[in-house]
Design a protein around this motif. Structure first.
Motif, short mmCIF file in Angstrom:
data_model
loop_
_atom_site.label_atom_id
_atom_site.label_comp_id
_atom_site.label_asym_id
_atom_site.label_seq_id
_atom_site.Cartn_x
_atom_site.Cartn_y
_atom_site.Cartn_z
N GLY A 1 0.80 -1.18 0.00
CA GLY A 1 0.00 0.00 0.00
C GLY A 1 0.85 1.25 0.00
N MET A 2 0.25 2.31 0.42
CA MET A 2 0.90 3.62 0.35
C MET A 2 2.14 3.71 1.25
N LEU A 3 2.08 3.09 2.42
CA LEU A 3 3.25 3.14 3.30
C LEU A 3 4.41 2.37 2.68
N GLY A 4 4.13 1.24 2.03
CA GLY A 4 5.18 0.50 1.33
C GLY A 4 5.78 1.31 0.20
N VAL A 7 8.23 3.76 1.64
CA VAL A 7 9.49 3.15 2.05
C VAL A 7 10.30 2.73 0.83
N ASN A 8 9.69 1.96 -0.07
CA ASN A 8 10.43 1.34 -1.16
C ASN A 8 10.69 2.25 -2.35
N VAL A 9 9.81 3.21 -2.61
CA VAL A 9 9.98 4.09 -3.76
C VAL A 9 10.57 5.44 -3.35
N LEU A 10 10.04 6.01 -2.28
CA LEU A 10 10.50 7.34 -1.85
C LEU A 10 11.68 7.28 -0.89
N GLY A 11 11.94 6.09 -0.32
CA GLY A 11 13.08 5.94 0.58
C GLY A 11 12.86 6.45 1.98
N ALA A 34 -1.15 11.65 -1.15
CA ALA A 34 -2.14 10.77 -1.76
C ALA A 34 -2.19 10.98 -3.27
N PHE A 35 -2.13 12.22 -3.70
CA PHE A 35 -2.13 12.51 -5.14
C PHE A 35 -0.91 11.91 -5.81
N ASN A 36 0.26 12.11 -5.21
CA ASN A 36 1.50 11.57 -5.78
C ASN A 36 1.45 10.05 -5.84
N TYR A 37 0.93 9.42 -4.80
CA TYR A 37 0.84 7.96 -4.76
C TYR A 37 -0.09 7.44 -5.86
N THR A 38 -1.25 8.05 -6.00
CA THR A 38 -2.18 7.55 -7.03
C THR A 38 -1.63 7.81 -8.43
#
Length: 100
Positions: A1-4, A7-11, A34-38
């Motif tokens: 999800g968003m928390l992953g 961690v994994n994409v944004l560091g 939320a916008f950036n994630y979607t």
């Protein structure tokens, strides 16, 4: 999800994450993560429009949970619940724009 994703994409450091990380503030800028994630999900993961709506609705519910105490809307006054919380308004607008 968003928390992953954070961690994994944004560091981001996993120890610093919480629900507040998803929606960091009740003002309009609280919608940015939320916008950036979607946008990342649509571009990189090619998610369907229905999946994007489900993600955005989940984040909307999180925002309502986090900032419910900041809403002063009186039930039965004609205003939508949480209409006075800027991040909720922005998330609703984002959801409505994706439905079209």
């Amino acid at each position: 999800g968003m928390l992953g994703y954070m961690v994994n994409v944004l560091g981001e450091d996993i120890e610093s994450l919480s629900l507040k990380t998803l929606v960091p503030s009740a003002d309009r800028d609280g919608v940015v993560p939320a916008f950036n994630y979607t946008q990342w999900l649509v571009k990189e993961r090619q998610i369907a429009a229905r999946t994007e709506l489900l993600v955005l609705r989940s984040i909307l519910y999180c925002a309502k949970f986090l900032y419910h105490d900041q809403s002063q809307v009186v039930v039965g006054s004609g205003d939508r619940p949480y209409a006075d919380v800027a991040v909720v308004r922005e998330l609703r607008a984002l959801i409505n724009s994706r439905r079209r």
